[in-house]
Design a protein around this motif. Structure first.
Motif, PDB file in Angstrom:
ATOM      1  N   GLU A   1      15.377   2.038 -59.392  1.00  0.00           N
ATOM      2  CA  GLU A   1      14.483   1.812 -58.256  1.00  0.00           C
ATOM      3  C   GLU A   1      13.887   3.150 -57.852  1.00  0.00           C
ATOM      4  O   GLU A   1      14.552   4.173 -57.954  1.00  0.00           O
ATOM      5  N   ARG A   2      12.649   3.144 -57.417  1.00  0.00           N
ATOM      6  CA  ARG A   2      12.025   4.406 -57.020  1.00  0.00           C
ATOM      7  C   ARG A   2      12.122   4.680 -55.526  1.00  0.00           C
ATOM      8  O   ARG A   2      11.826   5.778 -55.078  1.00  0.00           O
TER       9      ARG A   2
ATOM     10  N   SER B   1      23.228   1.448 -60.103  1.00  0.00           N
ATOM     11  CA  SER B   1      21.866   1.720 -59.625  1.00  0.00           C
ATOM     12  C   SER B   1      21.582   3.208 -59.630  1.00  0.00           C
ATOM     13  O   SER B   1      22.496   4.022 -59.468  1.00  0.00           O
TER      14      SER B   1
ATOM     15  N   GLY C   1      11.212   3.929 -62.963  1.00  0.00           N
ATOM     16  CA  GLY C   1      11.618   2.785 -63.784  1.00  0.00           C
ATOM     17  C   GLY C   1      10.810   2.614 -65.049  1.00  0.00           C
ATOM     18  O   GLY C   1      11.262   1.955 -65.982  1.00  0.00           O
TER      19      GLY C   1
ATOM     20  N   LEU D   1      15.733   1.114 -50.655  1.00  0.00           N
ATOM     21  CA  LEU D   1      15.996  -0.160 -51.334  1.00  0.00           C
ATOM     22  C   LEU D   1      17.289  -0.105 -52.134  1.00  0.00           C
ATOM     23  O   LEU D   1      18.029  -1.092 -52.195  1.00  0.00           O
ATOM     24  N   VAL D   2      17.577   1.033 -52.735  1.00  0.00           N
ATOM     25  CA  VAL D   2      18.828   1.185 -53.482  1.00  0.00           C
ATOM     26  C   VAL D   2      20.015   1.079 -52.525  1.00  0.00           C
ATOM     27  O   VAL D   2      20.994   0.385 -52.812  1.00  0.00           O
TER      28      VAL D   2
ATOM     29  N   THR E   1      20.126  -0.852 -62.950  1.00  0.00           N
ATOM     30  CA  THR E   1      18.890  -1.063 -62.230  1.00  0.00           C
ATOM     31  C   THR E   1      18.328   0.280 -61.774  1.00  0.00           C
ATOM     32  O   THR E   1      19.072   1.148 -61.314  1.00  0.00           O
TER      33      THR E   1
END
Length: 113
Positions: free
Chosen positions: A6-7, A29, A34, A11-12, A4
């Motif tokens: 994520e920017r 992650s 993305g 959130l990561v 996954t």
């Protein structure tokens, strides 16, 4: 394995805590753009894009296994069509599933930041 991208750093971090609590240790992650995918881990049997972009990023199609499926909301910043991309025997087919509304896909192959 599940990969996954994520920017947003926070959130990561939050997701990692949830994955660990649920003992999902097969999820890898990273923080990045993305829209360019994760070329070093490709090809992927399936790709799920959870943000809406103006078009399906070419790097993601290139990283899709054959056979493989990709699903992504595609359209403008207000309304998108949820599109299913299928790659089979070198041929790409796109099916529109329904209209949706997602957050913007920010990145080189998405909307500008």
């Amino acid at each position: 394995r599940v990969y996954t991208v994520e920017r947003i750093d926070g959130l990561v971090s939050r997701a990692r805590k949830v994955f660990d609590r649920l003992r999902y240790h097969n999820i890898i992650s990273r923080i990045d753009d993305g829209t360019v995918g994760w070329p070093s881990e490709a090809p992927f049997d399936a790709i799920v894009v959870t943000a809406g972009g103006p078009r399906i990023p070419e790097p993601l199609i290139a990283q899709l296994a054959d056979p493989g499926r990709l699903i992504m909301p595609v359209g403008d910043q207000q309304v998108q069509d949820l599109q299913l991309v299928e790659k089979r025997d070198g041929t790409i087919s796109v099916t529109t599933i329904e209209q949706v509304r997602f957050v913007d896909l920010i990145g080189v192959h998405g909307w500008p930041n």
